[in-house]
Design a protein around this motif. Structure first.
Motif, short mmCIF file in Angstrom:
data_model
loop_
_atom_site.label_atom_id
_atom_site.label_comp_id
_atom_site.label_asym_id
_atom_site.label_seq_id
_atom_site.Cartn_x
_atom_site.Cartn_y
_atom_site.Cartn_z
N SER A 1 -124.50 103.03 80.13
CA SER A 1 -125.71 103.08 79.31
C SER A 1 -126.86 102.35 79.99
CB SER A 1 -125.43 102.47 77.94
OG SER A 1 -126.61 102.39 77.17
N LYS A 2 -126.59 101.18 80.56
CA LYS A 2 -127.64 100.41 81.23
C LYS A 2 -128.12 101.11 82.50
CE LYS A 2 -126.46 95.83 79.46
NZ LYS A 2 -125.98 94.47 79.77
N ARG A 3 -127.20 101.78 83.19
CA ARG A 3 -127.61 102.52 84.39
C ARG A 3 -128.54 103.67 84.05
NH1 ARG A 3 -121.70 103.55 86.41
NH2 ARG A 3 -122.65 105.27 87.57
N LEU A 4 -128.33 104.26 82.87
CA LEU A 4 -129.15 105.41 82.47
C LEU A 4 -130.39 105.02 81.67
CD1 LEU A 4 -126.32 107.88 81.38
CD2 LEU A 4 -127.95 108.29 83.21
N PHE A 5 -130.24 104.06 80.76
CA PHE A 5 -131.31 103.77 79.80
C PHE A 5 -131.87 102.35 79.91
CE2 PHE A 5 -128.61 107.01 77.89
CZ PHE A 5 -129.54 107.96 77.48
N GLY A 6 -131.32 101.55 80.83
CA GLY A 6 -131.76 100.16 80.88
C GLY A 6 -131.32 99.43 79.63
N GLU A 7 -132.23 98.67 79.01
CA GLU A 7 -131.90 97.92 77.81
C GLU A 7 -132.19 98.70 76.53
OE1 GLU A 7 -130.29 95.12 77.86
OE2 GLU A 7 -130.31 95.10 80.07
N ASP A 8 -132.67 99.94 76.64
CA ASP A 8 -132.98 100.74 75.46
C ASP A 8 -131.70 101.18 74.75
OD1 ASP A 8 -135.60 100.48 76.15
OD2 ASP A 8 -135.80 102.49 77.02
N ASP A 9 -131.83 101.39 73.45
CA ASP A 9 -130.71 101.91 72.65
C ASP A 9 -130.59 103.42 72.92
OD1 ASP A 9 -128.84 102.66 70.83
OD2 ASP A 9 -129.87 101.85 69.07
N PRO A 10 -129.45 103.87 73.47
CA PRO A 10 -129.33 105.30 73.82
C PRO A 10 -128.89 106.18 72.65
CG PRO A 10 -127.38 104.15 74.53
CD PRO A 10 -128.27 103.10 73.89
N VAL A 11 -128.43 105.59 71.56
CA VAL A 11 -127.87 106.39 70.48
C VAL A 11 -128.92 107.34 69.92
CG1 VAL A 11 -126.84 106.32 68.17
CG2 VAL A 11 -126.16 104.64 69.90
N GLY A 12 -128.54 108.60 69.82
CA GLY A 12 -129.45 109.63 69.34
C GLY A 12 -130.18 110.36 70.43
N LYS A 13 -130.12 109.84 71.65
CA LYS A 13 -130.81 110.49 72.76
C LYS A 13 -129.88 111.51 73.42
CE LYS A 13 -133.82 106.54 73.53
NZ LYS A 13 -134.27 105.46 74.44
N THR A 14 -130.46 112.38 74.22
CA THR A 14 -129.71 113.48 74.83
C THR A 14 -129.64 113.30 76.34
OG1 THR A 14 -130.39 114.99 73.07
CG2 THR A 14 -129.60 115.98 75.11
N VAL A 15 -128.45 113.54 76.89
CA VAL A 15 -128.25 113.51 78.34
C VAL A 15 -127.74 114.88 78.78
CG1 VAL A 15 -127.76 111.03 78.42
CG2 VAL A 15 -125.87 112.65 78.12
N ILE A 16 -127.91 115.16 80.07
CA ILE A 16 -127.35 116.37 80.67
C ILE A 16 -126.05 115.97 81.35
CG2 ILE A 16 -127.74 118.30 82.24
CD1 ILE A 16 -129.68 118.18 79.91
#
Length: 797
Positions: free
Chosen positions: A157-172
């Protein structure tokens, strides 16, 4: 009194610091090895202990009886319908969870951020109910329910979003599909055999529910995933296993005579799965390696104890006066025994304290050697502390008890007259202990040489094709849709000799299936390779008979090439005159060629199995290239540049086939390196012990050597005389150690399909090395002693 004993101990240390430092060094090395062995064992035992219901969780596995020849194999892979059907049929099964680590590395993308992972795992929604992996964000009962849901580990999660909350976001993710992040899990615990960077909901793969519609993961025939069950409290595991044959006949009758289901307790999965094959991507231990490591460490400690005992008993004459005076002044035998045992305890305690420092320093190198992750904090584990305490006590007892009994038994009248009351004592015991050292050293040397020979044999064995300069690129989810354009571009590069595009290559893409030979209704189990044109020429695989595929021949699209192993199994006089079907309703497929056997699996796991190969241009997952040996760097740079021009979100990735095979023997290399290190340490400690012991023995026999020289004995004659007595002990040690080493190595080699023939020189080299060590240790001391002028030694007589 105790104060006096301690003062005497330190005075002895100061007065004879050379020999006592040698003893201290040996014990420190021995105890350090023992502590590392204890930490290694405790670390292995800690696996999968974090799960709350671990005593009720089991892994389903099966005994696979080959329909070809009845060969029995234990396999971890199960079919997708076994878990849910067991839960429906038996109240003893409370919950099930299926996991399938994906076969290839996968890229997870958020925006312009691409992160590669080879730990993307499909899992049931019950994953966080059955296992106690901690979820940092999201509802553990809901995060894996909906199709196209994905749970990331905290680090991913940190590698992709940093410190942001990833829940609810979309990844490929896999197959360029969109996945909604529904949760964030704590990173993999160090002591879990299940590893993942991302979990994708199982419902994503269910036909009619998810976008992937993977039938092979959701039927009875596909054997690709791992099934775990949570059982009801107090379930009789043996009784439940007894119902599995009836279960198979009811639901999977076509495999009821070849698949036999069993349950493995979760706490045994890590340490006791070395005989269960196809546990892809699971982190598993090896009990043979673990207990061999611990045994070698304890042998090293035992050698250090033997050195202490031998040197202390050899020093008996030096302390005869002290013992006599103490006895005259009223010291009893028990008091003296306590004194000398106490000295041994202080000695061992000093060595143990120094060992703790050494262990802390050596731990990173130890982790690299063994491939484990042990933290210094493990030294504070109560089990490790208890192990160290027991180790110190037993070492003190083993090192101090016999010398204490010998020294305390000296007669006062003899010792006060400076007559060596104990000079003749302990000679037999010293010979026994020295012989034991020889036995241990010979066993370790022979074992290391056999493991070295077997490892080199596996790495150098002819694979049936030319593996050098053979490079495999995985293009699945990368540029697979533009594969033809990519291949056309790279064919132009002058240092690419040949290439083939296929679904299967060595190390990836092949699968198991069944066939029905012409004239039979019985199925045979085979491996299937879906390949492309130029496969055989690129790999350098020779044809035994028949021909290769023609790339543009419509006839060849429905033809097969088989290997020698399948030809032998079929038993046809001329296989080229016969056909094969993949099922009762399949068309007959003509056999047009038979290749010589070639290895496509690690040689430490399997012999060449029966194989069918056929053209399959629909799913091109791999491109295999043969490149010019003198231009590897230029070719790799060209391939990466061309790859990047196609704008894929996947980074350029590849492996050399020769490196892939070498990487499969990591377990053997670790065992080899461990045994080599311990063999070296045992020889070094034995050498130091013999050197120290010989120092005292030579000093005690100085007058004898001087008289011999006066009577005409030569320096060489005296040296040969003393070496010959020890050479007899080497011979006895060789006779004892040889069958033990042969039994251990023979048992280890039986685990390999391909085995090296153990040459006679392996045993001779082990005995010769120990004999050379002995001659050096003795001869160095005798060379100094026999050069002394006899008059200087005998003038007081």
């Amino acid at each position: 009194m105790i104060k006096n004993y301690i003062l005497t101990f330190f005075r002895q240390f100061r007065r004879h610091r050379g020999m006592l430092f040698l003893n201290l060094t040996g014990l420190t090395v021995g105890i350090s090895c023992a502590i590392l062995g204890i930490m290694f064992l405790i670390n292995e035992w800690k696996f999968d202990q974090m799960h709350e219901n671990r005593d009720r969780i089991v892994r389903l596995y099966k005994k696979n009886v080959s329909i070809n020849d009845g060969t029995q194999t234990l396999t971890a892979e199960t079919s997708g319908l076994m878990g849910p059907t067991l839960a429906d049929d038996y109240p003893e099964v409370e919950k099930f969870v299926r996991i399938l680590p994906w076969f290839d590395e996968t890229v997870i993308t958020y925006g312009e951020n691409n992160q590669m992972s080879d730990l993307v795992v499909f899992a049931d929604s019950s994953f966080f109910d059955v296992f106690s992996f901690r979820l940092l964000r999201g509802d553990p009962h809901e995060v894996l329910k909906k199709p196209s849901s994905i749970v990331l580990t905290e680090s991913m999660s940190k590698r992709l979003f940093g410190e942001d909350d990833p829940v609810g976001k979309t990844v490929i993710g896999l197959h360029d599909l969109e996945y909604e992040v529904t949760g964030v899990a704590e990173d993999n615990p160090d002591h879990s055999h299940i590893r993942y960077d991302a979990l994708i909901s199982w419902s994503t793969t269910v036909p009619g529910s998810g976008p992937l519609e993977y039938t092979f993961m959701n039927n009875w025939l596909g054997q690709t995933l791992f099934t775990y069950l949570q059982l009801a409290p107090n379930t009789d595991l043996t009784a439940l296993e007894g119902k599995m044959q009836e279960f198979m006949k009811r639901h999977f009758e076509e495999r009821a005579d070849s698949y036999f289901l069993f349950f493995q307790p979760l706490e045994q999965v890590y340490m006791h799965s070395s005989d269960i094959r196809y546990a892809r991507s699971l982190w598993l231990g090896n009990p043979v390696y673990t207990y061999t490591f611990l045994a070698a460490a304890m042998f090293v400690l035992l050698i250090a104890c033997i050195n202490y005992v031998n040197i202390q008993t050899a020093r008996a004459a030096r302390r005869a006066g002290e013992i006599g005076i103490r006895k005259v002044l009223g010291a009893g035998k028990n008091q003296l025994a306590v004194q000398f045992f106490g000295e041994a305890f202080l000695f061992v305690l000093m060595a143990a304290l120094i060992s703790l420092l050494f262990v802390d320093i050596l731990l990173p190198y130890f982790n690299e050697l063994t491939g484990v992750r042990i933290s210094s904090e493990l030294l504070l584990d109560p089990r490790v502390i208890a192990g160290i305490v027991v180790c110190v006590f037993i070492t003190s007892l083993g090192a101090g008890l016999y010398p204490a009994l010998i020294l305390a038994s000296f007669a006062p009248s003899a010792t006060i007259k400076s007559i060596s009351g104990g000079q003749g004592r302990g000679i037999l015991s010293r010979k026994v202990l020295i012989t034991f050292q020889y036995v241990v050293s010979i066993i370790l040397i022979i074992t290391s040489l056999v493991i070295l020979s077997q490892t080199n044999y596996l790495m150098d064995k002819d694979l049936g094709f030319d593996e050098e300069q053979l490079l495999v690129m995985n293009i699945n989810n990368g540029i697979d849709e533009r594969s033809e354009e990519f291949r056309a571009r790279i064919r132009e590069f002058p240092y690419i000799k040949s290439l083939t595009a296929s679904q299967a290559s060595v190390g990836t893409g092949w699968f198991g299936t069944t066939i029905i030979p012409e004239g039979s209704e019985n199925e045979l189990s085979v491996s299937a390779f879906r390949i492309g044109a130029d496969f055989f020429s690129t790999f350098g695989i020779e044809m035994q008979s028949g021909r290769e595929f023609r790339s543009h021949s419509p006839q060849d699209s429905a033809s097969l090439v088989i290997n020698e192993a399948l030809a032998d199994l079929l038993g046809f006089e001329n296989p080229l005159e016969h056909t094969i079907r993949f099922g009762p309703d399949d068309i007959p497929r003509q056999i047009i060629g038979v290749t010589r056997n070639f290895n496509y699996e690690p040689l430490n796991e399997s012999e060449v199995r029966p194989m069918v190969m056929y053209l399959y241009p629909e799913n091109i997952y791999n491109i295999t290239l043969r490149i010019d040996a003198g231009h590897t760097e230029e070719t790799l740079a060209f391939l990466e540049d061309t790859w990047n021009q196609f704008g894929t979100r996947f980074p350029f990735d590849y492996y050399f086939v020769s490196d892939w095979f070498d990487g499969q023997y990591e377990r053997e290399e670790r065992l080899l390196n461990t045994i080599l290190i311990y063999a070296g340490i045992s020889i070094l400690l034995s050498f130091l012990g013999l050197y120290g012991l010989t120092t005292y023995l030579v000093q005690q026999r100085m007058k004898e050597f001087s008289i011999r020289k006066v009577l005409g004995a030569t320096q060489m004659g005296i040296t040969l005389s003393m070496n010959s007595s020890l050479a007899v002990l080497v011979l006895i040690g060789f006779v004892i150690g040889l069958p033990v080493a042969w039994w251990f190595t023979r048992d280890w080699l039986d685990g390999f399909v391909y085995q090296v023939e153990i040459a006679w020189w392996v045993y001779g080299l082990a005995g010769g090395a120990v004999l050379l060590m002995t001659v050096l240790a003795v001869s160095i001391q005798l060379w100094k002693a026999t050069r002394t002028n006899p008059a200087e030694v005998l003038r007081n007589e």
